[in-house]
Design a protein around this motif. Structure first.
Motif, mmCIF file in Angstrom:
data_model
loop_
_atom_site.group_PDB
_atom_site.id
_atom_site.type_symbol
_atom_site.label_atom_id
_atom_site.label_comp_id
_atom_site.label_asym_id
_atom_site.label_seq_id
_atom_site.Cartn_x
_atom_site.Cartn_y
_atom_site.Cartn_z
ATOM 1 N N ASP A 138 15.941 2.203 -2.079
ATOM 2 C CA ASP A 138 16.623 1.202 -2.435
ATOM 3 C C ASP A 138 17.548 0.497 -1.176
ATOM 4 N N GLU A 139 17.589 1.352 -0.105
ATOM 5 C CA GLU A 139 18.064 0.634 0.983
ATOM 6 C C GLU A 139 17.210 -0.389 1.520
ATOM 7 N N GLN A 140 16.193 -0.705 0.947
ATOM 8 C CA GLN A 140 14.880 -1.702 1.598
ATOM 9 C C GLN A 140 15.235 -3.065 0.664
ATOM 10 N N ILE A 141 15.964 -2.842 -0.606
ATOM 11 C CA ILE A 141 16.026 -3.851 -1.362
ATOM 12 C C ILE A 141 16.239 -5.097 -0.842
ATOM 13 N N THR A 196 0.867 -1.184 -0.027
ATOM 14 C CA THR A 196 0.035 -0.013 0.036
ATOM 15 C C THR A 196 0.810 1.110 0.017
ATOM 16 N N ASP A 197 2.159 1.056 -0.015
ATOM 17 C CA ASP A 197 2.934 2.276 0.030
ATOM 18 C C ASP A 197 4.298 2.111 -0.809
ATOM 19 N N ILE A 198 4.029 1.751 -2.044
ATOM 20 C CA ILE A 198 4.883 1.615 -2.830
ATOM 21 C C ILE A 198 5.814 3.055 -3.113
ATOM 22 N N HIS A 205 11.041 -6.067 -10.019
ATOM 23 C CA HIS A 205 11.826 -6.676 -10.429
ATOM 24 C C HIS A 205 12.511 -7.486 -9.385
ATOM 25 N N LEU A 206 12.449 -7.396 -7.975
ATOM 26 C CA LEU A 206 12.721 -8.085 -7.113
ATOM 27 C C LEU A 206 11.956 -9.430 -7.068
ATOM 28 N N HIS A 250 10.445 4.625 -10.407
ATOM 29 C CA HIS A 250 11.579 3.787 -9.960
ATOM 30 C C HIS A 250 11.233 2.614 -8.817
ATOM 31 N N GLN A 251 10.082 3.157 -7.702
ATOM 32 C CA GLN A 251 10.005 2.178 -6.898
ATOM 33 C C GLN A 251 9.076 0.961 -7.512
ATOM 34 N N GLN A 252 8.096 1.346 -8.330
ATOM 35 C CA GLN A 252 7.372 0.253 -8.890
ATOM 36 C C GLN A 252 8.256 -0.810 -9.496
#
Ligand code: SF4
Length: 315
Positions: A130-133, A123-125, A275-276, A268-270
């Protein structure tokens, strides 16, 4: 081509995707509007999805609802906004923040053997960094471990973000305004519920070239569907998405407009999150192959997490 018509039965109908429903006052769709919406769906040969509020409807509504084939979101498909201890429904949506998804990964893993399909909706994309990857990758690996065990023991639970891409050979996205359309209780069409919520709460700062006001409807039941520039909602008009193979990605156009001010340009976030998930599915696929499962749809190794990085090098 349109395939689905979702009918919001009430302003307080359950939110089932990224956007929260900020509307708290009940406004039940008038019976005559519901009748017209069903007729529209019948004429256009659309699959109908009713989106339910959390209260019971009167018998005259139930009778009309049952007059056509449909799916009930908020009933047949149960929506949770936190991780339940147990799931009894066959098909559920789990709406969570990214932090909650990561924190509750083991609780979610426990649910997988209990369900036929679990749809994860973050709900908060827009807040993803990037630090959460690494943390997100770890959570996906935790879920992959359970999925692999389940497959080995003969169960095949579906977890949208990890198992959909195993089967998909082309884009299968949300399709708002392209394969899906919404009718709200006011009898107007919207690309998805989030656009209706924006209109109702007066949000008008997500400008696009056509409609710089808080009016977000794209037609109504009296005059028909009127989507301005519908070609802009198509995959072939999305330069990033059309070169992408994260086929399970939602490609949320509401989020696009919110974050890039362009309905067909993703953030970028989406892309990174999708991709992850795609890469985690590749890991699952390889483990399934090693365990003796036949693999038809091999997912290739790639070195990027955002197709923008590839496109920028082409240009
Ligand atoms: S990952 Fe990005 S480029 Fe690929 S489909 Fe999703 S939004 Fe489009």
């Amino acid at each position: 081509m349109l395939q689905y018509l979702s009918i919001l039965l009430d302003d307080t109908s359950v939110a089932y995707c990224h956007a929260d429903n900020p509307l708290t006052e009940r406004y039940l769709i008038p019976l005559e509007t519901l009748r017209k919406a069903i007729l529209f769906g019948m004429k256009e040969n659309l699959m109908i999805q009713y989106v339910y509020p959390d209260y019971e409807l009167q018998e005259e509504y139930n009778a009309l609802i049952e007059s056509i084939d449909h799916v009930k979101i908020g009933r047949d498909v149960v929506v949770y906004n936190e991780v339940p201890k147990k799931i009894t429904a066959e098909n559920a949506v789990l709406r969570l923040s990214i932090a909650d998804f990561i924190a509750k990964q083991y609780d979610i893993a426990v649910l997988l053997p209990q369900i036929a399909r679990l749809n994860i909706c973050l709900t908060d994309i827009e807040t993803f960094k990037d630090e959460q990857i690494e943390e997100y990758q770890k959570a996906l690996t935790t879920l992959n471990t359970v999925l692999l065990d389940q497959y080995k023991s003969g169960n095949r639970p579906q977890l949208s973000i990890l198992t959909d891409r195993l089967q998909l050979k082309e884009m299968h996205n949300c399709g708002a305004g392209d394969t899906n359309i919404i009718v709200a209780p006011n009898g107007k069409f919207y690309l998805c519920p989030a656009f209706y919520y924006d209109e109702q709460t007066g949000i008008n700062n997500r400008l696009n070239h056509h409609n710089p006001t808080s009016e977000r409807s794209v037609g109504d039941l009296e005059n028909g569907l009127q989507i301005p520039n519908p070609q802009l909602l198509k995959l072939d008009r999305a330069p990033l998405c059309r070169i992408c193979d994260a086929y399970q990605c939602n490609r949320c156009i509401w989020l696009n407009q919110k974050l890039t001010w362009d309905i067909n340009t993703p953030s970028h976030q989406q892309c990174v999150i999708a991709h992850l998930e795609r890469n985690a599915t590749r890991d699952l696929q390889r483990k399934l192959f090693d365990a003796g499962f036949a693999i038809e749809n091999e997912i290739k190794e790639i070195t990027y997490l955002d197709p923008f990085d590839v496109r920028k090098n082409i240009n």
